[in-house]
Design a protein around this motif. Structure first.
Motif, PDB file in Angstrom:
ATOM      1  N   SER A 127       0.830  -1.210   0.000  1.00  0.00           N
ATOM      2  CA  SER A 127       0.000   0.000   0.000  1.00  0.00           C
ATOM      3  C   SER A 127       0.860   1.252   0.000  1.00  0.00           C
ATOM      4  O   SER A 127       0.572   2.225  -0.705  1.00  0.00           O
ATOM      5  CB  SER A 127      -0.933  -0.004   1.215  1.00  0.00           C
ATOM      6  OG  SER A 127      -1.778  -1.124   1.199  1.00  0.00           O
ATOM      7  N   ALA A 128       1.941   1.251   0.789  1.00  0.00           N
ATOM      8  CA  ALA A 128       2.810   2.434   0.862  1.00  0.00           C
ATOM      9  C   ALA A 128       3.517   2.673  -0.465  1.00  0.00           C
ATOM     10  O   ALA A 128       3.645   3.820  -0.914  1.00  0.00           O
ATOM     11  CB  ALA A 128       3.816   2.257   1.988  1.00  0.00           C
ATOM     12  N   SER A 129       3.992   1.603  -1.111  1.00  0.00           N
ATOM     13  CA  SER A 129       4.687   1.761  -2.395  1.00  0.00           C
ATOM     14  C   SER A 129       3.761   2.338  -3.451  1.00  0.00           C
ATOM     15  O   SER A 129       4.158   3.216  -4.235  1.00  0.00           O
ATOM     16  CB  SER A 129       5.236   0.410  -2.852  1.00  0.00           C
ATOM     17  OG  SER A 129       6.146  -0.110  -1.910  1.00  0.00           O
ATOM     18  N   THR A 134       2.321   7.063  -6.746  1.00  0.00           N
ATOM     19  CA  THR A 134       1.222   7.738  -7.446  1.00  0.00           C
ATOM     20  C   THR A 134       0.891   9.096  -6.849  1.00  0.00           C
ATOM     21  O   THR A 134      -0.072   9.720  -7.254  1.00  0.00           O
ATOM     22  CB  THR A 134      -0.042   6.871  -7.429  1.00  0.00           C
ATOM     23  OG1 THR A 134      -0.384   6.547  -6.066  1.00  0.00           O
ATOM     24  CG2 THR A 134       0.177   5.589  -8.199  1.00  0.00           C
ATOM     25  N   THR A 135       1.647   9.567  -5.883  1.00  0.00           N
ATOM     26  CA  THR A 135       1.409  10.872  -5.278  1.00  0.00           C
ATOM     27  C   THR A 135       2.708  11.657  -5.246  1.00  0.00           C
ATOM     28  O   THR A 135       3.797  11.111  -5.434  1.00  0.00           O
ATOM     29  CB  THR A 135       0.846  10.745  -3.847  1.00  0.00           C
ATOM     30  OG1 THR A 135       1.751   9.960  -3.051  1.00  0.00           O
ATOM     31  CG2 THR A 135      -0.520  10.092  -3.855  1.00  0.00           C
ATOM     32  N   THR A 211     -16.841   6.369 -15.762  1.00  0.00           N
ATOM     33  CA  THR A 211     -16.569   6.331 -17.198  1.00  0.00           C
ATOM     34  C   THR A 211     -15.551   7.365 -17.663  1.00  0.00           C
ATOM     35  O   THR A 211     -14.962   7.196 -18.742  1.00  0.00           O
ATOM     36  CB  THR A 211     -17.864   6.532 -17.996  1.00  0.00           C
ATOM     37  OG1 THR A 211     -18.448   7.806 -17.652  1.00  0.00           O
ATOM     38  CG2 THR A 211     -18.873   5.434 -17.680  1.00  0.00           C
ATOM     39  N   VAL A 212     -15.353   8.433 -16.908  1.00  0.00           N
ATOM     40  CA  VAL A 212     -14.460   9.510 -17.379  1.00  0.00           C
ATOM     41  C   VAL A 212     -13.337   9.800 -16.393  1.00  0.00           C
ATOM     42  O   VAL A 212     -12.157   9.625 -16.702  1.00  0.00           O
ATOM     43  CB  VAL A 212     -15.260  10.802 -17.666  1.00  0.00           C
ATOM     44  CG1 VAL A 212     -14.318  11.892 -18.179  1.00  0.00           C
ATOM     45  CG2 VAL A 212     -16.364  10.546 -18.673  1.00  0.00           C
ATOM     46  N   LEU A 213     -13.688  10.234 -15.190  1.00  0.00           N
ATOM     47  CA  LEU A 213     -12.690  10.809 -14.294  1.00  0.00           C
ATOM     48  C   LEU A 213     -11.737   9.773 -13.714  1.00  0.00           C
ATOM     49  O   LEU A 213     -10.511   9.966 -13.737  1.00  0.00           O
ATOM     50  CB  LEU A 213     -13.402  11.578 -13.166  1.00  0.00           C
ATOM     51  CG  LEU A 213     -14.206  12.788 -13.625  1.00  0.00           C
ATOM     52  CD1 LEU A 213     -14.874  13.474 -12.449  1.00  0.00           C
ATOM     53  CD2 LEU A 213     -13.317  13.771 -14.374  1.00  0.00           C
ATOM     54  N   LYS A 214     -12.255   8.671 -13.181  1.00  0.00           N
ATOM     55  CA  LYS A 214     -11.370   7.663 -12.595  1.00  0.00           C
ATOM     56  C   LYS A 214     -10.598   6.866 -13.650  1.00  0.00           C
ATOM     57  O   LYS A 214      -9.389   6.646 -13.486  1.00  0.00           O
ATOM     58  CB  LYS A 214     -12.171   6.743 -11.664  1.00  0.00           C
ATOM     59  CG  LYS A 214     -12.643   7.458 -10.400  1.00  0.00           C
ATOM     60  CD  LYS A 214     -13.033   6.495  -9.298  1.00  0.00           C
ATOM     61  CE  LYS A 214     -14.302   5.754  -9.612  1.00  0.00           C
ATOM     62  NZ  LYS A 214     -14.765   4.926  -8.464  1.00  0.00           N
ATOM     63  N   PRO A 215     -11.219   6.432 -14.756  1.00  0.00           N
ATOM     64  CA  PRO A 215     -10.425   5.707 -15.763  1.00  0.00           C
ATOM     65  C   PRO A 215      -9.323   6.540 -16.398  1.00  0.00           C
ATOM     66  O   PRO A 215      -8.278   6.007 -16.775  1.00  0.00           O
ATOM     67  CB  PRO A 215     -11.480   5.295 -16.804  1.00  0.00           C
ATOM     68  CG  PRO A 215     -12.772   5.290 -16.080  1.00  0.00           C
ATOM     69  CD  PRO A 215     -12.663   6.388 -15.074  1.00  0.00           C
ATOM     70  N   HIS A 216      -9.524   7.845 -16.531  1.00  0.00           N
ATOM     71  CA  HIS A 216      -8.529   8.703 -17.183  1.00  0.00           C
ATOM     72  C   HIS A 216      -7.543   9.304 -16.191  1.00  0.00           C
ATOM     73  O   HIS A 216      -6.727  10.148 -16.563  1.00  0.00           O
ATOM     74  CB  HIS A 216      -9.229   9.807 -17.966  1.00  0.00           C
ATOM     75  CG  HIS A 216      -9.904   9.307 -19.217  1.00  0.00           C
ATOM     76  ND1 HIS A 216      -9.390   9.533 -20.472  1.00  0.00           N
ATOM     77  CD2 HIS A 216     -11.021   8.578 -19.400  1.00  0.00           C
ATOM     78  CE1 HIS A 216     -10.174   8.971 -21.380  1.00  0.00           C
ATOM     79  NE2 HIS A 216     -11.171   8.374 -20.743  1.00  0.00           N
ATOM     80  N   GLY A 217      -7.605   8.896 -14.925  1.00  0.00           N
ATOM     81  CA  GLY A 217      -6.596   9.306 -13.967  1.00  0.00           C
ATOM     82  C   GLY A 217      -6.763  10.689 -13.384  1.00  0.00           C
ATOM     83  O   GLY A 217      -5.843  11.178 -12.715  1.00  0.00           O
ATOM     84  N   TRP A 218      -7.891  11.344 -13.609  1.00  0.00           N
ATOM     85  CA  TRP A 218      -8.093  12.678 -13.043  1.00  0.00           C
ATOM     86  C   TRP A 218      -8.330  12.621 -11.533  1.00  0.00           C
ATOM     87  O   TRP A 218      -7.905  13.520 -10.801  1.00  0.00           O
ATOM     88  CB  TRP A 218      -9.300  13.352 -13.699  1.00  0.00           C
ATOM     89  CG  TRP A 218      -9.083  13.820 -15.097  1.00  0.00           C
ATOM     90  CD1 TRP A 218      -9.453  13.184 -16.243  1.00  0.00           C
ATOM     91  CD2 TRP A 218      -8.448  15.031 -15.523  1.00  0.00           C
ATOM     92  NE1 TRP A 218      -9.091  13.903 -17.340  1.00  0.00           N
ATOM     93  CE2 TRP A 218      -8.474  15.054 -16.926  1.00  0.00           C
ATOM     94  CE3 TRP A 218      -7.867  16.090 -14.840  1.00  0.00           C
ATOM     95  CZ2 TRP A 218      -7.926  16.099 -17.657  1.00  0.00           C
ATOM     96  CZ3 TRP A 218      -7.320  17.137 -15.574  1.00  0.00           C
ATOM     97  CH2 TRP A 218      -7.353  17.135 -16.964  1.00  0.00           C
ATOM     98  N   ASP A 236      -5.193  14.375  -9.407  1.00  0.00           N
ATOM     99  CA  ASP A 236      -3.898  14.114 -10.033  1.00  0.00           C
ATOM    100  C   ASP A 236      -3.663  15.137 -11.131  1.00  0.00           C
ATOM    101  O   ASP A 236      -4.423  15.220 -12.095  1.00  0.00           O
ATOM    102  CB  ASP A 236      -3.869  12.707 -10.622  1.00  0.00           C
ATOM    103  CG  ASP A 236      -2.442  12.228 -10.870  1.00  0.00           C
ATOM    104  OD1 ASP A 236      -1.531  13.080 -10.856  1.00  0.00           O
ATOM    105  OD2 ASP A 236      -2.247  11.028 -11.064  1.00  0.00           O
ATOM    106  N   ALA A 237      -2.587  15.921 -11.001  1.00  0.00           N
ATOM    107  CA  ALA A 237      -2.274  16.957 -11.987  1.00  0.00           C
ATOM    108  C   ALA A 237      -1.354  16.463 -13.084  1.00  0.00           C
ATOM    109  O   ALA A 237      -1.006  17.218 -13.986  1.00  0.00           O
ATOM    110  CB  ALA A 237      -1.626  18.162 -11.289  1.00  0.00           C
TER     111      ALA A 237
END
Length: 489
Positions: A127-129, A134-135, A211-218, A236-237
């Motif tokens: 989880s930490a890795s 990703t942050t 369908t949009v925000l989570k699949p595209h990494g926003w 995520d920027a």
């Protein structure tokens, strides 16, 4: 990274490399050696919200200590992962007998064995890795605002095509509002709160999430909300890893056709975020297309239809249709081939400038309420908030009932009045077993059972010879057991 840290991690390629706490940041080193002395990771570990929704009740000591220890372990794992350490180095730090920060893992090893402790450390490390990879680590509030500013620029220059794309823009702007209030990409928000901010329904909100925000990494949901706590989200920027196009290849031309809209947009998302919650921009009102057209014209006035199609990411037909509706309310006007917002259009008041080229019967709006009234969408946001308030109240009532282990009561009508008959709990005994002196009647013999008592909450208590002790004897036995537990730990 300091030179000493580089030197300490030079051995990480070998499985037996040692990572000293002195090579980590000072905060991480203190956490490993001394534990959580300031109580930074104890928030919410030893208490929980009571059923009344206002007061706090203490958790059991062992339960609170376990949650507190897990938070410390997860924080240490993140520190090790951030400097490029390995799971073997993390295991050595946590299981070192002189490191108070690893007491939780050490207790697991003592109670359940070394293999169970190693499995726990592997789960925490995974989880930490993932969290570290990703942050981005933000060292100050200024850096956090720089990240949010970069994210806002990316949002404003990304084409949001189609109705679903424009709806996703509203949801993302709502989360950006929450993140700006929180002071960083990490923020908390419930679905109902986000739907009210964006001016859409929860059903539409969930569809946009999946369908949009989570699949595209926003947007990433780090923790699902429970009880009275909203979900934990992270914006995520960074550029999206998923890049798709809705335009299929042309078999005859053997190439991808050029889309009608441009690859970059240019809108003012602050204006969009300020207007999107109003009834005038509901689905059956001006809609999301009007939001992006107004935002694009505010960002850059006097645009032609061709330019507006590129900056707003709307199709040419949608742009013409939306501009016509805005012109009917006196919110936009055009000179020659260029369009611009009317004076005071952002307040919804429009103007009375002539527009001979459109041949429209322009009636200046007297405010956004007037626009909503003309489209029949007045009161939608108030109805949505009232519905959400009712749902929250019902959910909290269900939580309170669950906390008290109650079931639904039976309502009967007697003499024209409704009488509430509570359903007996499974751990309560029948009324016929009650004796006047608090004893329990044996249902077979009808005599009092000497080893049983009835508690004030209706539960049965079994009295054994070991329970016939005074308060001082019980307190001494508790102190002795606690001392033995601490010695074993």
């Amino acid at each position: 990274m300091p030179d000493s840290t580089h030197h300490a991690l030079s051995q990480r390629n070998s499985p037996g490399g040692i990572l000293s706490p002195a090579k980590l940041p000072s905060a991480a080193a203190d956490l490993i050696r001394l534990g959580d002395l300031t109580g930074r990771y104890a928030s919410g570990s030893y208490s929980r919200l009571a059923s009344d929704g206002r007061s706090l009740v203490l958790r059991e000591e062992r339960q609170g200590a376990a949650e507190h220890g897990h938070r410390i372990t997860a924080a240490i794992a993140c520190h090790v992962a951030r400097v490029g350490g390995t799971i073997d180095q993390l295991t050595q730090l946590l299981l070192h007998p002189e490191h108070d920060g690893g007491r939780h893992a050490q207790n697991i090893a003592l109670r359940s064995g070394q293999s169970r402790a190693l499995d726990y450390i592997r789960r925490v490390w995974a989880s930490a890795s993932e969290a570290v990879s990703t942050t981005r680590s933000l060292g100050s509030r200024h850096e956090a605002y720089e990240v949010l500013a970069a994210l806002r620029d990316r949002i404003e220059t990304t084409p949001w095509r189609g109705e679903r794309g424009r709806t996703a823009l509203r949801v993302l702007r709502a989360h950006l509002n929450f993140a700006e209030i929180a002071g960083g990409p990490l923020h908390h928000a419930s679905e109902r709160q986000t739907a009210e901010e964006a001016g859409i329904s929860r059903t539409t909100l969930r569809a946009v999430y999946e369908t949009v925000l989570k699949p595209h990494g926003w947007l990433r949901r780090l923790r699902v909300g429970h009880g009275r706590e909203g979900s934990t989200w992270y914006l995520d920027a960074r550029p999206s890893r998923f890049r798709t196009t809705p335009y299929p290849p042309d078999p005859a031309l053997e190439k991808w056709p050029t889309p009608e809209t441009a690859t970059t947009a240019d809108i003012d998302s602050t204006i969009l975020g300020r207007l999107m919650g109003h009834d005038a921009f509901a689905h059956h009102g001006l809609g999301s297309a009007a939001l992006v057209i107004i935002s694009a014209l505010h960002q850059r006035p006097d645009q032609t239809i061709g330019e507006l199609v590129g900056t707003s990411s709307a199709s040419r037909a949608t742009a013409y249709r939306t501009l016509r509706r805005l012109a009917e309310h006196g919110l936009v006007h055009h000179t020659g081939e260029t369009w611009a917002l009317a004076p005071r259009a952002l307040e919804g008041f429009g103007n009375s400038l002539p527009a001979p080229a459109t041949e429209l019967d322009t009636v200046p709006a007297q405010g956004w309420d007037t626009v909503a009234d003309r489209h029949g969408t007045t009161g939608l946001s108030a109805q949505r908030k009232a519905l959400h308030a009712t749902q929250r109240a019902a959910y909290r009532e269900a939580l309170d009932r669950l906390a008290e282990h109650r079931t639904k009561a039976v309502v009967i009508v007697r003499d024209g009045r409704q009488v509430l008959v509570p359903t007996p709990r499974h751990d309560e005994i029948p009324h016929g077993w009650h004796a006047p002196d608090g004893c329990v009647l044996d249902p077979l013999t009808g005599r009092a059972a000497p080893d049983w008592r009835i508690a004030t909450d209706g539960r049965l208590i079994l009295i054994t010879p070991s329970d016939q002790r005074s308060y001082d004897e019980l307190a001494a036995a508790h102190a002795e057991a606690l001392s033995e537990w601490n010695s074993a730990a």
